[in-house]
Design a protein around this motif. Sequence first.
Motif, short mmCIF file in Angstrom:
data_model
loop_
_atom_site.label_atom_id
_atom_site.label_comp_id
_atom_site.label_asym_id
_atom_site.label_seq_id
_atom_site.Cartn_x
_atom_site.Cartn_y
_atom_site.Cartn_z
N LEU A 175 0.73 -1.30 0.06
CA LEU A 175 -0.02 0.02 -0.16
C LEU A 175 0.94 1.38 0.03
O LEU A 175 0.48 2.14 -0.61
CB LEU A 175 -0.92 -0.12 1.26
CG LEU A 175 -1.91 1.14 1.58
CD1 LEU A 175 -2.94 1.48 0.06
CD2 LEU A 175 -2.73 1.02 2.72
N THR A 176 1.73 1.27 0.95
CA THR A 176 2.83 2.50 1.02
C THR A 176 3.49 2.82 -0.48
O THR A 176 3.69 3.74 -0.97
CB THR A 176 3.55 2.61 2.25
OG1 THR A 176 4.43 1.32 1.91
CG2 THR A 176 2.94 2.73 3.36
N LEU A 177 3.98 1.72 -0.98
CA LEU A 177 4.57 1.94 -2.07
C LEU A 177 3.66 2.32 -3.30
O LEU A 177 3.92 3.21 -4.06
CB LEU A 177 5.35 0.35 -2.54
CG LEU A 177 6.71 0.06 -1.78
CD1 LEU A 177 7.14 -1.22 -2.30
CD2 LEU A 177 7.77 0.94 -2.51
N ALA A 178 2.42 1.63 -3.38
CA ALA A 178 1.66 2.06 -4.52
C ALA A 178 1.27 3.65 -4.32
O ALA A 178 1.40 4.25 -5.21
CB ALA A 178 0.52 1.16 -4.64
N ALA A 179 0.76 3.84 -3.08
CA ALA A 179 0.27 5.45 -3.06
C ALA A 179 1.59 6.40 -3.17
O ALA A 179 1.50 7.38 -3.87
CB ALA A 179 -0.19 5.62 -1.72
N GLY A 180 2.64 5.98 -2.50
CA GLY A 180 3.95 6.71 -2.59
C GLY A 180 4.40 7.04 -3.93
O GLY A 180 4.81 8.18 -4.15
N LEU A 181 4.36 5.89 -4.58
CA LEU A 181 5.19 6.24 -5.92
C LEU A 181 4.06 7.07 -6.99
O LEU A 181 4.69 7.74 -7.77
CB LEU A 181 5.31 4.86 -6.70
CG LEU A 181 6.58 4.00 -5.85
CD1 LEU A 181 6.47 2.60 -6.30
CD2 LEU A 181 7.76 4.73 -5.93
N GLU A 182 2.91 6.91 -6.86
CA GLU A 182 2.08 7.73 -7.67
C GLU A 182 2.35 8.93 -7.20
O GLU A 182 2.29 10.01 -8.05
CB GLU A 182 0.36 7.39 -7.19
CG GLU A 182 -0.44 8.11 -8.17
CD GLU A 182 -1.80 8.12 -7.79
OE1 GLU A 182 -2.82 8.49 -8.36
OE2 GLU A 182 -2.24 7.24 -6.89
N ALA A 183 2.28 9.57 -5.95
CA ALA A 183 2.54 11.00 -5.67
C ALA A 183 3.96 11.37 -6.11
O ALA A 183 3.87 12.49 -6.72
CB ALA A 183 2.64 11.12 -3.77
N ILE A 184 4.84 10.47 -6.10
CA ILE A 184 6.09 11.13 -6.49
C ILE A 184 6.27 11.54 -8.03
O ILE A 184 6.82 12.10 -8.69
CB ILE A 184 7.47 10.03 -6.21
CG1 ILE A 184 7.48 10.28 -4.48
CG2 ILE A 184 8.47 10.27 -6.64
CD1 ILE A 184 8.49 9.14 -4.02
#
Length: 264
Positions: free
Chosen positions: A60-69
């Motif tokens: 979850l953190t990887l998916a959401a974080g990479l989208e924001a970045i």
Amino acid sequence: MTISAYIDGIGLLGPGLNGWPSAQSILLGQQTYQPSKTVLPSPILLPTAERRRSGAVIKLTLAAGLEAIAASGQEAKKLASVFSLSGGDGENCHAICEMLASEDRAISPTRFHNSVHNAAAGYWGIATGAMTNASVLSAFDASFGAGLLEAMVQVVVDDTHTLLLACDTPYPEPLHSTRPITDAFGIALVLAPKGSKHSFAHISVAMTDACANTLNDSALENLRLGIPAARGLPLLEAIATRQNARVVLDYLDNCRLDVTITPC
């Protein structure tokens, strides 16, 4: 006291909300919200061994974080980060409790490794190569507000871009009956000290005792109340309007966050 920053990137993953671009029309009421179980993508940036060991929080953190970045134009490995979770990895916690309640009480090294609260930050560093500061906090139902404050203070004090990752995942029964979190949900924000061509909005935050904003759509409001990280949905709704807006977000019992949004 008021602190301010710019929002340069947004990531969103939750029940029926699969990414920021598609979620905007839902938050604006232009498209009917249809709740559906959150689908967590495989963390492909992780090496094979770590990918196999990763649980729901990591995915979850990887998916959401990479989208924001990706939206911010920044490099993940250069960003400071704040991980804010109301609890921890529910499935892993459940599995450890089962082991401790069994005759064979030996806990596997992988289970123990993933049980610490900063596991998501560690996997994030492995996946992105980030060696920057990573703060990890938990404030129960106030975790989204606490994470937002921590990330914005870092932006202001250190004059640097900071990534906020506010995420929660559910517990299996019987823990679910004591701590009911309805599904996996994550919001990621890339916060910046100065505006740029990537900026979505300028955000200012102060304290207030006013009541928190609710969502008009009953299903979205149930989502907001059912998952601590989803307390940030009124903020995303305000950003989606692309107009000047003021929202009050849940924080502590007698103190909320007064947030002003100005589109860029």
